[in-house]
Structure formats: C-alpha cells, structure tokens
Design an enzyme around this catalytic site. Structure first.
Site, PDB file in Angstrom:
ATOM      1  N   LYS A   1       0.858  -1.181   0.000  1.00 40.21           N
ATOM      2  CA  LYS A   1       0.000   0.000   0.000  1.00 40.21           C
ATOM      3  C   LYS A   1       0.897   1.234   0.000  1.00 40.21           C
ATOM      4  O   LYS A   1       1.930   1.255   0.678  1.00 40.21           O
ATOM      5  CB  LYS A   1      -0.902  -0.019   1.238  1.00 40.21           C
TER       6      LYS A   1
ATOM      7  N   SER B   1      -9.810   2.175   3.027  1.00 36.52           N
ATOM      8  CA  SER B   1      -8.916   2.929   2.174  1.00 36.52           C
ATOM      9  C   SER B   1      -7.935   2.054   1.397  1.00 36.52           C
ATOM     10  O   SER B   1      -7.308   2.536   0.455  1.00 36.52           O
ATOM     11  CB  SER B   1      -8.124   3.928   3.022  1.00 36.52           C
TER      12      SER B   1
ATOM     13  N   SER C   1     -10.157  -0.150   7.197  1.00 34.07           N
ATOM     14  CA  SER C   1      -9.544   0.010   5.873  1.00 34.07           C
ATOM     15  C   SER C   1      -8.876  -1.234   5.298  1.00 34.07           C
ATOM     16  O   SER C   1      -8.474  -1.220   4.138  1.00 34.07           O
ATOM     17  CB  SER C   1      -8.511   1.146   5.908  1.00 34.07           C
TER      18      SER C   1
END
Lengths: 482, 95, 484
Positions: free
Chosen positions: C76, C151, C175
């Site tokens: 990420k 997210s 998330s």
C-alpha cells in the site's frame, strides 16, 4: 501613589543530553545547518518519536533540587501551531501531567534577607529550530539542528516584586542547574532563556494587574533592565489614564525598551491533546530514590557548610557558592592552603576583579586553585608580604606559573635575615637623628604611631621585601638602645 | 451542533487551509452533518470514566541517551522545495 | 501461476516449477496489461522487483528456508519505500521519494519477498471507497461499476484481480477488512501494537495498524509471520513474543465459543448480507463451535467517537505537510501564511480537509471536553464492552460491512452515509483488538465479508478459525470475473 511590580518567570533550560529528546540526532552546539536534523526532527512522514531516558533523569534531578513533587506519571501532549521552525506543526510538550509539580526555593536578597519563591511546575518539551533572518532573496532560512533538543520549562508563581528579585531567582535557577550538571546554563548560546510576565499594581492591592509577557531575554542584565523598563511603561500608561493590554512583547536592548510583537497577536488556540505517538511515562519510587541518592551537594547546603566548616559569613558563603565552579575552586584553595578566610578574600576580591576586568571565566583563567593556594601559603609562612603577593598574583594571571616559581624568578623573597635587617635599621636611625630624638621625647602612647615612619623608610630601602614583623622588633630594640 | 461559513473560515485559518467562500459554505453543511453524528456522544453517560487515549493503556519505553543518527542532510534535502546553504527557505519570517 | 495461493507458490518455487524471476515477470506483465481496468497500482517497480527476484532466486538456490522468499507482493502506498515515491494517495506527496523503508517493508525484504509496486488508496487513508485518491478511483474487479472499499482499495483490487498474490494494507477504522469484504478476500488487522508503525504515514496514530490482504487465511498467516515484529522505533509497538501463525491453523474448532453481538445485526444491515453471515455461523456450528448471543451495548457510539478521535489526531498528524521541507509547495507564495494555506489548500482533497477541520473543531477551546474528552471516555466504554464479552466467548462474529460493494458516487455528498459503511469495523480499532474478514458468499454477484474479532494478541485464534472455515467452504476460491 506607590506602585508594586509583580513578576513571574518562565525559564527554558536546554538539557545537556547527548541526543535529542525524541530522536538519536546529536544536540551538539554550532554544527553546520541541518546536519543534526534527522528524519524524525524534520517530521518526515512515517517517523515516530521515542523518549530519551536521560531527559527524564535530568528533569527529576531538577525537581528534587527544587523540593518539588515529581510526576510519577507524566504525559506528553501536542501543542498545535504553525511556524517554520516547528517541523511537525505541533510542539511535543507536557501540560496536564508534567514531570515536576509545585515546589519552592529560597533566594538571597541584597540586604541579606531570604525570600521563598514558589515553583508552579516544570515540564519537559522539545526545542524548536531557528529562523535565520539574513536575506536569502527576500526569504528566511530555517535551520532545524536545534529542533528536538530537550528543554525543561520552569514556571514560577508570580512571587517576585522587583527586577532584582527576578534576577536573584534566575541566578538561583542557574546555580541549581549548573550544580546538577543538567545544563551548561549558557544564556549567550540560548541554553537558558527567560520569558518574564510583568504586571504592576498599587501597593496593597490584592488583585493582579494585567500582565505582559516579555519573550526570550538572553542575559541576566537584560532581564533586570527589561523588567524595569516594562514596569515603568505600564505605570506611565496607567498614570496617563491608559490600560495595559495583555500581549507578548520583545525587549530591544539597544533602545532599552519593550515593544509589542504584533506578528504573534493573532489569537492562538493551541488545541492541546495527549500525543498518540507517545505513551504515559511512569517512574517508580525506586527510580526517583536512586536519583535522590545521586544528587550532588546543592548551593544552599554548600553555603551552610561553608559557614560552619570555614567560618565564613553567610554573605561570603552565598557569593562563593553561587556557581559550582567558583565553589569548587574556593574549596580547593581553602583546603590546600589551610587558610579558608584568606582564601575567601583572594577569590572574592582579587580573583573576581581579575576575571571581571579580563572578561574571563574560571575555566579560561590562568590562575589555578593550586597556584592561588601556594600563594596564600607563602604569605602565611612569611616568604612574601601581602603587598608583594599582589605582584605575584599579577604574574600568575599572565601565566608565569606557581607562586614559588614567580618568587624565585623575580627574587621577591622577604628579607628576614636578622643581620641584614639590623644593618638597614642602623642606617635609617643614623640618617634620621632628629626623628629619633622626637621619638625618644614623645609620650609612650604616641610612639607606636611614630614608629611607622621608620618602618616605611626600611620597607622603601628593601623594595618592600623586608619582613615587617622582624623589622618592627629590631627597630623597637634599637630605638630603646639609643 | 451546526457550524456556518464563518466558523469554517476560522477553523481553516487555524488549520492553515485556503478555502474559498463557496467551499467554506459547502464544508459548513457537510461538517454540520458530521457534528450531528458525533453529537450522539452527548447522550452517553460517561461519569467517572477515565478518557482512553491509547487502546492498550501501555507505558512509554525510554531509550538510552545515545547519538545514533549521522548527517543525512543531502539525502533528506533532495526533495526540499527551496534550499540554500543547507537551509530551508521560506517567505520572510517577521518577528 | 496467478491463480495460486502463496502456499502453492512457495512449493512451486521450491520444486523449481518456476523461478522467482519468472513469477515476478508474470505478475508484472499482468499489472502492465490489466491494471488500466482497475487502477490499483500508483507505481509499478519493475526494476526493483526483478532485481529482488534475482536475489531471491539465488537465496532459494542456496536453500533459503524463509517461506516468502521469492514471492511477489504489493505494498500500500502508505508505507515508505526507500528511493521509491510514497504518495499516500495525495497530491501533497506526489513528488515524495521516501528516504527510508517502513519497518514492515524491511521485514518483507529480509524475508526475501519481492516488491511489485505501490497500490492506490484513499488520500491519507481517509475513505471507505477509494474515491478520494489523487490518482483516481480504484475499480472493484468483481464489478468495475463499483467501489473496492477503502482505504486499502488498491491493495484489495490488486489481489482480487490476481495482479499480486498478496498485498500489505493498513486499517484505521476498517480500511483492511471492509475492502477485503467488498473484494472477496481475507484481510487481517492485527492487535494495535503487534506490527510496527514506523514508516507508515500516520492518519490517526492511536488507531492505525498495518495488516495484509490475501486470498486465504493460510496466506494471511504466512504474511503476518513476516510482518509482525517488535520495533523499538515505535513507542506504541508492543514487546510481545512472536508466534508462528501457521502452526495452529489445523486445530479443530471443538470447544470454540463464538459470540454473536445483537448490535451487529440491527437496522442498516443489508438483509441478504445478514443471511450470508447467519449461514456462515451455521457452518461454524457444524465445525463444532458453540454460539452465544452477546451484547456490545456501546456499539452505536463507536462511529461518533471515531469521527472525533480520528479527525483530532489527523488534524495534528497532517500539520507537517506545510510545503517547507518536502512535498507540495504552492507557486510563488506571497508570504508565510500564503505558503501554508495555498500549499495545503491546493494539495489536500476535500475529505482530508473535512477531517482536518472537524478535528480542529473538536480540539478547539471550548469544545475539547464536549468532543475530544467525551469521545475518549466513550472509547473506554467500548473497550470494556469487549473485555466483558471476551470473558465468555473466544471469537466475536458478525458482518464486516453492512452492504456489498456500492456504485461510484452512491454516497453522494453525504459524508455520514459513507462513514456508516465502517459501522462494524470501527469499534475494534477504538479498542485496539485484532479483526479479520473472510468471504462468506455473494449477493448480486458481489462478495460479502464475515468479520471475526479476537481478544488482544489472539491473531492465531482468528486465523485458525478462518482457516477451518475455508477448509469447509469455497467462498475464498471464487474469483472475480475475467481475472483468471
């Protein structure tokens, strides 16, 4: 109308840790810009703080020296504001749960009285960087080497009533931190900085007047001047029918005036909250007790000991113990020479005058404690007179070595040899027959005073090296024989 | 608790965010919705409850006072917007 | 190769069915040819990946025993990667080349894993749909009209689209778990403090925790083994013994007690989602688990408390982005205030600004007690609910998200509607507990997630329960259309 000034001080002291409070970057002074600002100090994304144990140890030492409560649980909070020298956009500090709680210390006033000043609290926090205002094409330069240096902020109660008291308190704090060795206390380098909250009121009033905060005063002298000039400004203002506005002001030492810092006027809302990257610091009783055991002798204790051990006056002892270097120097001189009172005189008068004149500190002065002790020993054993000793001391300050080396080299030994002295006395008597007659004719009571004339003549003839006591004895004997 | 455009402008000033009047007005509306949501907290009985800033109630570890960082200025300043003589440049700071 | 789990790829590498370079090239090819459909990567690190794969092949040849050696993964873009842009999904950091690695990135490197690239995400991890990224929305491989969740939407889409066998992710209010649910994956958020936060760009420091997205619980165990570590650089990282999360995977579930919180099945839960979750609970019962109804009475306050605490922390965490030392700086600032306001105003997106403003409000004079302090008190009540519950049960089970993936723009301008998508995941972040989501069926051909919440540091229990479920079901083997 009689006015009273009310003063509280906030003193920032840089702690003498090797590394920063939340990072492993060096705190050394004077490095090239931003070479000691690591990723944490620069608030690079993803970096995190870890608190330095030594900063806590130093803060606890300070708290114990101030007879203050120690925060066994202390919590770092974020104080939010934007400024280019504050990389994270918040300062990590303590608010609700500081490391040092309330305490009290005594200061000595000029008249020999003592006064208690209460400590509100002291907290640990990080220093900011520096903005350099030299012109970089209309820009300012930011150096973040100082960012993250550990500070304790020492907040007093508004207990001081004059600029002199404020300076005495500031000096006391300086003396404590340097005794503890937790800071070098160098105001000129910013290791110790002072903000003064000043207000005025009519004597006898219970309520406090509106205060102004004078920021970042960087010497003892300026603290005194800034407070005086600010108090005068406020009194003039009120007497002219005006009102003091609560604000932050700067002291301009060249113009000897304070002026408003309008750039900081924007109402700040610091939005403190507990720092989620740091956890509460818990100190146990054993840890605090260990620090208590390791504390060095502090100025007040040393002063009292000097009074009892060396029979000094309280005032002399206070002067000699005001800073640790002087106290240690004095004590070496006193012990080595075995003459504590003479030692006190030499340190407080001759040495102090020399340091003052040459703008030196003990560290860069060429007179060592051993040298001064040697000089005092030579006075005591009669090798030199007090007057010659001043010459020897002068030579010492020039780095000419020990008392014995200087006395030898310059041939300053006192003449105590009876034969030589008798010869000198005989000559003076022979050359001053009328004074001898006068002396003989004079009343017994007047004679000692008249003796001075003959002694003076002999000292002159011996270039000051004749042993005055021996001269006296021989002279009395010879005059009696006339 | 609702906020209006001027409240948003004050908050934006504190947070140093440029915001146009239109954006402030739109933000006032959406933030009022958020505040209505969080307003539900007021109904909770929290008397005597100690606030919890960290999930684990853990204690800070203290690190030894050692210098572990070396000078990384050139790599750390490689992406700085404005640099001279090793200094970060910003519009004139007025004291 | 891309349909294999990590466990299968490990044996493929060991049996020399393929090399790490071949495997890595295969995934890079897939990313470069297919990702335009999903927008799941913001940076593809071909050169680094191939160099790391070559090194891994040498280590494998020398008999390296580390299971992840030679396995390609995606990070990420919230994790700092030395020498590689780390944008956090924001224009603010579009030009930020991280000068260091996050601890978890180092951990994976040490294990020999290969970095394929950096995945898209909601800006500064603020969002539940991946619509707030500066680099555009990520599309859900199950239905490209729909969001992948957020997210960590880029990480989830990349794994669901078989562009990477696994990806790292982070979870502040759901998330990891919510995109896992929406993309049909296994996603684990460990106990707060189990994984180092060093080098993970902070959103809300007391809630953020890194974790992983994989197809199976077994892969999650392999990934978490490498990710978890004690890190002295993170004051909030816990010095807890490391365990081998793969060891207890095979344990039977007899005697396991599942708690079913009534509050997780109330109003707002999609009825079909509820059905899938109930069916999954039945599967657990068939595996020998006992089921107990429980109550977490402060659940309704979790979202309100979160939307005070997270914005408050983020309002301070994001102050460092000021245009002075790195990151975006506005053109020709006329003075210092202008530099700050325009740099931040131009580079932050609306959702980030909204949360900064809410946090600023909650902390400001006169509101601190009513908002911030109150929320932290409620947070303790929420934690106490869980502490009480775990006296009677081993694992708490419920839905991960109230709805399957929704269409882009479906939540319109209503931030609160979006915030409520995290209604079941937020409480675990507030309490710091580990949570995991596994697929438990489809609704309208879109995946549904089953959430398992464990006690502190009970990750192995969660992974064991998830693995046993996956041995008995095949939901985790169902692939998004057109991906195989």
């Amino acid at each position: 109308m009689e006015w009273e000034t009310v003063i509280g001080l906030e003193i920032h002291v840089q702690l003498a840790t090797r590394s920063k409070i939340f990072s492993g970057a060096s705190t050394a002074f004077g490095a090239s810009p931003n070479t000691q600002a690591c990723a944490i100090d620069l608030a690079m994304p993803g970096t995190l703080p870890v608190a330095n144990e030594e900063a806590f140890r130093f803060a606890v030492m300070f708290g114990l020296a101030m007879n203050a409560e120690i925060g066994k649980r202390s919590v770092f909070e974020r104080k939010n504001y934007f400024y280019p020298d504050l990389p994270k956009g918040y300062q990590t500090t303590q608010l609700a749960e500081p490391i040092v709680g309330s305490g009290v210390i005594e200061i000595e006033l000029g008249n020999g009285e003592r006064k208690s000043i209460r400590l509100h609290h002291a907290h640990l926090e990080e220093d900011a960087g520096k903005s350099l205002h030299e012109d970089y094409h209309g820009m300012s330069g930011i150096d973040l080497n100082r960012a993250g240096t550990p500070l304790i902020e020492i907040v007093s109660e508004p207990d001081m009533r004059s600029a002199e008291e404020a300076v005495a308190y500031l000096k006391k704090i300086h003396s404590i931190i340097t005794y503890l060795g937790i800071s070098d206390g160098e105001m000129s380098q910013g290791s110790m900085r002072c903000d003064a909250n000043v207000s005025v009121r009519l004597k006898g009033d219970e309520t406090l007047g509106t205060r102004c905060e004078i920021k970042n005063i960087n010497s003892f002298k300026f603290v005194e001047k800034a407070i005086k000039v600010e108090a005068e400004r406020q009194i003039d203002l009120i007497e002219d029918g005006g009102k003091v506005v609560q604000e932050t002001r700067l002291y301009d030492s060249e113009k000897n005036e304070t002026r408003s810092m309008r750039s900081k006027e924007v109402a700040n809302d610091y939005r403190y909250f507990p720092c989620p990257d740091l956890l509460p610091v818990i100190l146990d009783d054993d840890y605090i007790e260990q620090i208590r055991q390791s504390l060095p002798e502090l100025p007040d204790a040393k002063r009292d000991r000097f009074v009892s051990e060396y029979q000094l006056s309280s005032y002399d002892a206070a002067v000699l113990t005001a800073d640790r270097a002087t106290a240690d120097f004095y004590e070496t001189v006193a012990k080595t020479s075995g003459e504590p009172k003479l030692a006190a005189n030499w340190v407080m008068v001759d040495l102090a005058a020399h340091l003052n004149k040459s703008e030196q500190t003990l560290a860069d002065c060429k007179v060592s404690a051993e040298h001064l002790a040697g000089l005092i020993s030579r006075i005591k054993d009669g090798t030199i007179s007090g007057k010659i000793a001043k010459q020897v001391f002068e030579a010492m300050t020039e780095g000419e070595g020990s008392a014995d080396q200087i006395i030898d080299k310059r041939g300053l030994q006192q003449v105590s040899d009876t034969g030589a002295l008798e010869k000198m006395v005989d000559e003076v008597i022979a050359n001053n027959q009328s004074q001898v007659d006068n002396y003989k004719a004079a009343d017994e009571k007047k004679r000692p005073k008249m003796l001075g004339f003959f002694v003076g003549q002999i000292m002159k003839a011996s270039k000051g090296q004749a042993n005055p006591q021996a001269v006296n004895e021989i002279l009395l004997k010879k005059l009696d024989e006339q | 608790m609702a906020v209006d455009q001027s409240d948003i402008e004050k908050l934006a000033e504190l947070a140093r965010l440029e915001i146009s009047p239109e954006a402030a007005s739109a933000a006032a509306q959406s933030i009022s919705q958020v505040l209505e949501l969080v307003g539900q907290l007021q109904a909770a009985d929290t008397s005597g409850v100690t606030p919890m800033a960290h999930p684990l109630d853990a204690v800070q570890r203290l690190r030894a006072d050692e210098v572990t960082e070396t000078d990384q200025r050139s790599s750390l300043q490689a992406m700085a917007p404005a640099i001279e003589d090793g200094l970060y440049l910003v519009p004139r700071v007025v004291e | 190769m891309h349909t294999k789990t990590i466990a299968q790829l490990v044996s493929g590498l060991r049996s020399k069915a393929f090399s790490s370079v071949e495997l890595t090239r295969h995934y890079l090819d897939r990313i470069n040819s297919l990702d335009s459909k999903y927008n799941s990567f913001v940076t593809v690190t071909d050169d680094i990946a191939l160099a790391q794969a070559e090194a891994a092949d040498q280590r494998l040849a020398a008999g390296d025993a580390s299971p992840l050696c030679g396995i390609p993964i995606a990070h990420k873009d919230i994790f700092c990667t030395l020498g590689v842009r780390t944008s956090c999904g924001s224009k603010m950091l579009d030009n930020f080349i991280a000068p260091y690695d996050a601890t978890i990135v180092e951990n994976y490197q040490r294990a020999g894993a290969v970095m394929l690239g950096k995945t898209n995400m909601d800006e500064f991890a603020m969002g539940s749909s991946n619509e707030t990224s500066y680099y555009g929305p990520v599309k859900n491989p199950w239905n490209t009209q729909c969001v992948p969740g957020g997210s960590s939407g880029g990480s989830a889409a990349a794994v669901a689209a078989l562009l990477a066998p696994a990806a790292t992710a982070s979870d502040t209010g759901g998330s990891i778990r919510q995109p896992a649910a929406l993309c049909g994956l296994t996603g684990i958020k460990p106990t707060y403090g189990r994984v180092s936060r060093w080098g993970m760009i902070a959103f809300a420091s007391s809630l953020d925790q890194a974790g992983t997205l994989t197809h199976t619980a077994e892969d999650a165990a392999i990934m978490l083994n490498a990710m978890a570590s004690f890190d002295a650089k993170d004051s909030t990282c816990v010095d807890q013994p490391l365990e081998d999360y793969t060891a207890p995977l095979g344990d039977k579930l007899d005697g396991l007690t599942l708690g079913i919180p009534e509050e997780y099945f109330g109003e707002g839960l999609n009825p079909q989602t509820a059905e899938r979750v109930q069916a999954a609970i039945k599967v657990y019962e068939s595996l020998g688990a006992k089921v107990k109804a429980i109550s977490l009475p402060h659940t309704h306050l979790a979202v309100p408390a979160y939307y005070v605490i997270a914005p408050a922390e983020c309002s301070a965490n994001l102050s460092r982005f000021d245009g002075v030392r790195y990151g975006y700086r506005c053109a020709e600032p006329k003075d210092l205030a202008d530099l700050y306001k325009r740099s931040r105003g131009e580079a932050f997106g609306d959702e980030v600004k909204r949360r900064i403003l809410v946090g600023t409000y909650a902390l400001s004079a006169g509101y601190y007690d009513a908002y911030y302090n109150k929320a932290q008190q409620v947070r303790r009540l929420i934690k106490q609910d869980f502490v009480e519950a775990f006296k009677d049960v081993d694992v708490i089970v419920g839905p991960t998200a109230p709805n399957p993936a929704f269409e882009f723009g479906a939540k319109g301008d209503d931030p609160v509607a979006m915030y409520l998508e995290d209604i079941y995941t937020i409480a675990t972040n507030l309490a710091g507990l580990p949570g995991l989501s596994i697929p438990c069926g489809l609704v309208d051909n879109k995946p549904v997630g089953l959430q398992l919440i464990g006690n502190y540091f009970a990750e192995s229990r969660l992974l064991n329960a998830a693995h046993q479920f996956q041995l008995a079901t095949d939901f985790h083997q169902q692939l998004a259309p057109e991906t195989a």
